[in-house]
Design a protein around this motif. Structure first.
Motif, PDB file in Angstrom:
ATOM      1  N   GLY A  22       0.863  -1.045   0.020  1.00 56.57           N
ATOM      2  CA  GLY A  22      -0.101  -0.002  -0.056  1.00 56.57           C
ATOM      3  C   GLY A  22       0.908   1.272   0.076  1.00 56.57           C
ATOM      4  O   GLY A  22       1.714   1.357   0.915  1.00 56.57           O
ATOM      5  N   VAL A  23       0.678   2.081  -0.968  1.00 56.26           N
ATOM      6  CA  VAL A  23       1.299   3.440  -0.841  1.00 56.26           C
ATOM      7  C   VAL A  23       0.343   4.735  -0.981  1.00 56.26           C
ATOM      8  O   VAL A  23      -0.880   4.523  -1.596  1.00 56.26           O
ATOM      9  CB  VAL A  23       2.132   3.486  -2.333  1.00 56.26           C
ATOM     10  N   ASP A  24       0.849   5.705  -0.439  1.00 55.86           N
ATOM     11  CA  ASP A  24      -0.095   6.903  -0.320  1.00 55.86           C
ATOM     12  C   ASP A  24       0.798   8.038  -0.408  1.00 55.86           C
ATOM     13  O   ASP A  24       0.168   9.169  -0.558  1.00 55.86           O
ATOM     14  CB  ASP A  24      -0.883   6.954   0.864  1.00 55.86           C
ATOM     15  N   GLY A  25       2.094   8.000  -0.737  1.00 52.75           N
ATOM     16  CA  GLY A  25       3.106   8.959  -0.931  1.00 52.75           C
ATOM     17  C   GLY A  25       3.709   9.576   0.318  1.00 52.75           C
ATOM     18  O   GLY A  25       4.670  10.254   0.325  1.00 52.75           O
ATOM     19  N   SER A  26       3.243   8.564   1.597  1.00 54.21           N
ATOM     20  CA  SER A  26       3.968   9.040   2.933  1.00 54.21           C
ATOM     21  C   SER A  26       5.333   8.639   2.785  1.00 54.21           C
ATOM     22  O   SER A  26       5.713   7.483   2.228  1.00 54.21           O
ATOM     23  CB  SER A  26       3.250   8.770   4.060  1.00 54.21           C
ATOM     24  N   ASP A  27       6.350   9.056   3.494  1.00 56.21           N
ATOM     25  CA  ASP A  27       7.679   8.450   3.623  1.00 56.21           C
ATOM     26  C   ASP A  27       7.623   6.927   3.956  1.00 56.21           C
ATOM     27  O   ASP A  27       8.286   6.237   3.500  1.00 56.21           O
ATOM     28  CB  ASP A  27       8.438   9.385   4.621  1.00 56.21           C
ATOM     29  N   SER A  28       6.942   6.761   5.070  1.00 54.30           N
ATOM     30  CA  SER A  28       6.730   5.309   5.384  1.00 54.30           C
ATOM     31  C   SER A  28       6.355   4.275   4.409  1.00 54.30           C
ATOM     32  O   SER A  28       6.734   3.239   4.087  1.00 54.30           O
ATOM     33  CB  SER A  28       5.880   5.153   6.796  1.00 54.30           C
ATOM     34  N   SER A  29       5.383   4.909   3.589  1.00 46.49           N
ATOM     35  CA  SER A  29       4.718   4.023   2.252  1.00 46.49           C
ATOM     36  C   SER A  29       5.661   3.868   1.549  1.00 46.49           C
ATOM     37  O   SER A  29       5.644   2.621   0.798  1.00 46.49           O
ATOM     38  CB  SER A  29       3.208   4.606   1.996  1.00 46.49           C
ATOM     39  N   LEU A  30       6.541   4.774   1.001  1.00 46.74           N
ATOM     40  CA  LEU A  30       7.572   4.480   0.292  1.00 46.74           C
ATOM     41  C   LEU A  30       8.486   3.918   0.586  1.00 46.74           C
ATOM     42  O   LEU A  30       9.037   2.887  -0.190  1.00 46.74           O
ATOM     43  CB  LEU A  30       8.210   6.188  -0.203  1.00 46.74           C
ATOM     44  N   ARG A  31       8.902   3.633   1.910  1.00 47.33           N
ATOM     45  CA  ARG A  31       9.946   2.616   2.523  1.00 47.33           C
ATOM     46  C   ARG A  31       9.511   1.487   2.398  1.00 47.33           C
ATOM     47  O   ARG A  31      10.068   0.498   2.086  1.00 47.33           O
ATOM     48  CB  ARG A  31      10.197   3.003   3.776  1.00 47.33           C
ATOM     49  N   LEU A  46       5.260 -11.050  -8.266  1.00 48.31           N
ATOM     50  CA  LEU A  46       5.011 -10.052  -8.796  1.00 48.31           C
ATOM     51  C   LEU A  46       4.440  -8.779  -7.573  1.00 48.31           C
ATOM     52  O   LEU A  46       3.972  -9.268  -6.699  1.00 48.31           O
ATOM     53  CB  LEU A  46       3.591 -10.181  -9.517  1.00 48.31           C
ATOM     54  N   LEU A  47       5.109  -7.622  -7.821  1.00 48.89           N
ATOM     55  CA  LEU A  47       4.718  -6.612  -6.915  1.00 48.89           C
ATOM     56  C   LEU A  47       3.512  -6.002  -7.305  1.00 48.89           C
ATOM     57  O   LEU A  47       3.610  -5.261  -8.326  1.00 48.89           O
ATOM     58  CB  LEU A  47       6.022  -5.639  -6.840  1.00 48.89           C
ATOM     59  N   ALA A  48       2.613  -5.711  -6.605  1.00 47.20           N
ATOM     60  CA  ALA A  48       1.270  -5.164  -6.789  1.00 47.20           C
ATOM     61  C   ALA A  48       1.100  -3.868  -5.926  1.00 47.20           C
ATOM     62  O   ALA A  48       1.023  -3.977  -4.778  1.00 47.20           O
ATOM     63  CB  ALA A  48      -0.020  -6.009  -6.639  1.00 47.20           C
ATOM     64  N   VAL A  49       1.637  -2.590  -6.538  1.00 45.24           N
ATOM     65  CA  VAL A  49       1.463  -1.397  -5.756  1.00 45.24           C
ATOM     66  C   VAL A  49       0.208  -0.983  -5.750  1.00 45.24           C
ATOM     67  O   VAL A  49      -0.364  -0.767  -6.886  1.00 45.24           O
ATOM     68  CB  VAL A  49       2.563  -0.415  -6.465  1.00 45.24           C
ATOM     69  N   VAL A  50      -0.266  -0.616  -4.641  1.00 46.62           N
ATOM     70  CA  VAL A  50      -1.899  -0.291  -4.621  1.00 46.62           C
ATOM     71  C   VAL A  50      -1.933   1.190  -3.918  1.00 46.62           C
ATOM     72  O   VAL A  50      -1.441   1.259  -2.740  1.00 46.62           O
ATOM     73  CB  VAL A  50      -2.460  -1.385  -3.541  1.00 46.62           C
ATOM     74  N   TYR A  51      -2.661   1.948  -4.609  1.00 45.81           N
ATOM     75  CA  TYR A  51      -3.050   3.464  -3.923  1.00 45.81           C
ATOM     76  C   TYR A  51      -4.559   3.350  -3.645  1.00 45.81           C
ATOM     77  O   TYR A  51      -5.446   3.053  -4.688  1.00 45.81           O
ATOM     78  CB  TYR A  51      -2.600   4.501  -4.990  1.00 45.81           C
ATOM     79  N   VAL A  52      -4.995   3.522  -2.681  1.00 45.17           N
ATOM     80  CA  VAL A  52      -6.350   3.634  -2.227  1.00 45.17           C
ATOM     81  C   VAL A  52      -6.929   5.061  -2.080  1.00 45.17           C
ATOM     82  O   VAL A  52      -6.523   5.815  -1.317  1.00 45.17           O
ATOM     83  CB  VAL A  52      -6.922   2.944  -0.840  1.00 45.17           C
ATOM     84  N   ALA A  74      -2.320   9.638  -7.445  1.00 48.77           N
ATOM     85  CA  ALA A  74      -1.967   8.454  -7.971  1.00 48.77           C
ATOM     86  C   ALA A  74      -1.184   8.482  -9.287  1.00 48.77           C
ATOM     87  O   ALA A  74      -0.243   7.755  -9.430  1.00 48.77           O
ATOM     88  CB  ALA A  74      -3.371   7.702  -8.666  1.00 48.77           C
ATOM     89  N   GLU A  75      -1.183   9.559 -10.250  1.00 43.97           N
ATOM     90  CA  GLU A  75      -0.291   9.818 -11.456  1.00 43.97           C
ATOM     91  C   GLU A  75       0.960  10.176 -10.635  1.00 43.97           C
ATOM     92  O   GLU A  75       1.984   9.678 -11.449  1.00 43.97           O
ATOM     93  CB  GLU A  75      -0.977  10.733 -12.201  1.00 43.97           C
ATOM     94  N   ASP A  76       1.083  10.863  -9.633  1.00 50.84           N
ATOM     95  CA  ASP A  76       2.561  11.125  -9.381  1.00 50.84           C
ATOM     96  C   ASP A  76       2.890   9.973  -8.563  1.00 50.84           C
ATOM     97  O   ASP A  76       4.518   9.595  -8.830  1.00 50.84           O
ATOM     98  CB  ASP A  76       2.197  12.175  -8.101  1.00 50.84           C
ATOM     99  N   LEU A  77       2.219   9.061  -7.853  1.00 50.99           N
ATOM    100  CA  LEU A  77       2.886   7.831  -7.379  1.00 50.99           C
ATOM    101  C   LEU A  77       3.469   7.009  -8.653  1.00 50.99           C
ATOM    102  O   LEU A  77       4.527   6.536  -8.598  1.00 50.99           O
ATOM    103  CB  LEU A  77       1.815   7.110  -6.599  1.00 50.99           C
ATOM    104  N   VAL A  78       2.687   6.854  -9.330  1.00 49.12           N
ATOM    105  CA  VAL A  78       3.073   6.145 -10.902  1.00 49.12           C
ATOM    106  C   VAL A  78       4.139   6.540 -11.359  1.00 49.12           C
ATOM    107  O   VAL A  78       5.183   5.887 -11.717  1.00 49.12           O
ATOM    108  CB  VAL A  78       1.742   5.984 -11.852  1.00 49.12           C
ATOM    109  N   ALA A  79       4.296   7.835 -11.463  1.00 52.95           N
ATOM    110  CA  ALA A  79       5.510   8.353 -12.087  1.00 52.95           C
ATOM    111  C   ALA A  79       6.704   8.170 -11.363  1.00 52.95           C
ATOM    112  O   ALA A  79       8.055   8.011 -11.673  1.00 52.95           O
ATOM    113  CB  ALA A  79       5.367  10.006 -12.164  1.00 52.95           C
ATOM    114  N   GLN A  80       6.692   8.320  -9.691  1.00 58.39           N
ATOM    115  CA  GLN A  80       7.638   8.147  -9.086  1.00 58.39           C
ATOM    116  C   GLN A  80       8.201   6.470  -9.019  1.00 58.39           C
ATOM    117  O   GLN A  80       9.368   6.144  -8.990  1.00 58.39           O
ATOM    118  CB  GLN A  80       7.334   8.161  -7.696  1.00 58.39           C
TER     119      GLN A  80
END
Length: 153
Positions: A22-31, A46-52, A74-80
């Motif tokens: 689960g990712v939301d852009g927070s530092d802990s989610s990116l770690r 397979l790594l399934a990256v999920v943004y809720v 979501a678009e920013d997370l995909v770009a990162q």
């Protein structure tokens, strides 16, 4: 009479095949995403990256275009993630997909893990003080007891 089958361990074939993070852009989610990527690489999973994407009641939005804002996140997370994957190409190869679900983080991740047939779920530790009292998404996922859950600080 029951027949006993011996189960032999096969090196390299056990372990998760789908890891949801689960990712939301927070530092802990990116770690958490970085940790999950390493796990996926080592396990050939397979790594399934999920943004809720949060769903707010119309009155709660106070005129702010919430859907557009969460789409931008979501678009920013995909770009990162694409940028990180491109930088590591040739060094580390990780198969990954990006998924968005709507709802609150806990139910969104539960839905994602179920639909994607996750073998493991990785999340970042909550960075909100209130979660220490009412329980974080991570704690609720662990209590659900449906998948191994790794909480990355």
């Amino acid at each position: 009479m029951t027949e006993q089958h011996s189960h032999r361990f096969e090196r390299g074939t056990d372990g998760p095949k789908v890891i949801v993070v689960g990712v939301d852009g927070s530092d802990s989610s990116l770690r958490a995403a970085a940790y999950a990527a390493g796990l996926a690489r080592r396990q050939h999973a397979l790594l399934a990256v999920v943004y809720v994407q949060p769903m707010l009641a119309a009155g709660a939005a106070l005129g702010v275009p919430v859907a557009e804002t969460t789409d931008e996140i979501a678009e920013d997370l995909v770009a990162q993630i694409r940028d990180a994957a491109e930088r590591l190409k040739g060094i580390f190869e990780v198969r990954w997909e990006f998924h968005t679900f709507r709802g609150d983080p806990y139910n969104g991740l539960v839905t994602a893990a179920d639909e994607l047939k996750a073998d493991a779920v990785v999340v970042g530790a909550s960075e909100q003080a209130g979660h220490r009292i009412v329980g974080s998404v991570a704690v609720r996922l662990v209590k659900a007891g449906r998948w191994p859950v790794t909480v990355v600080p």
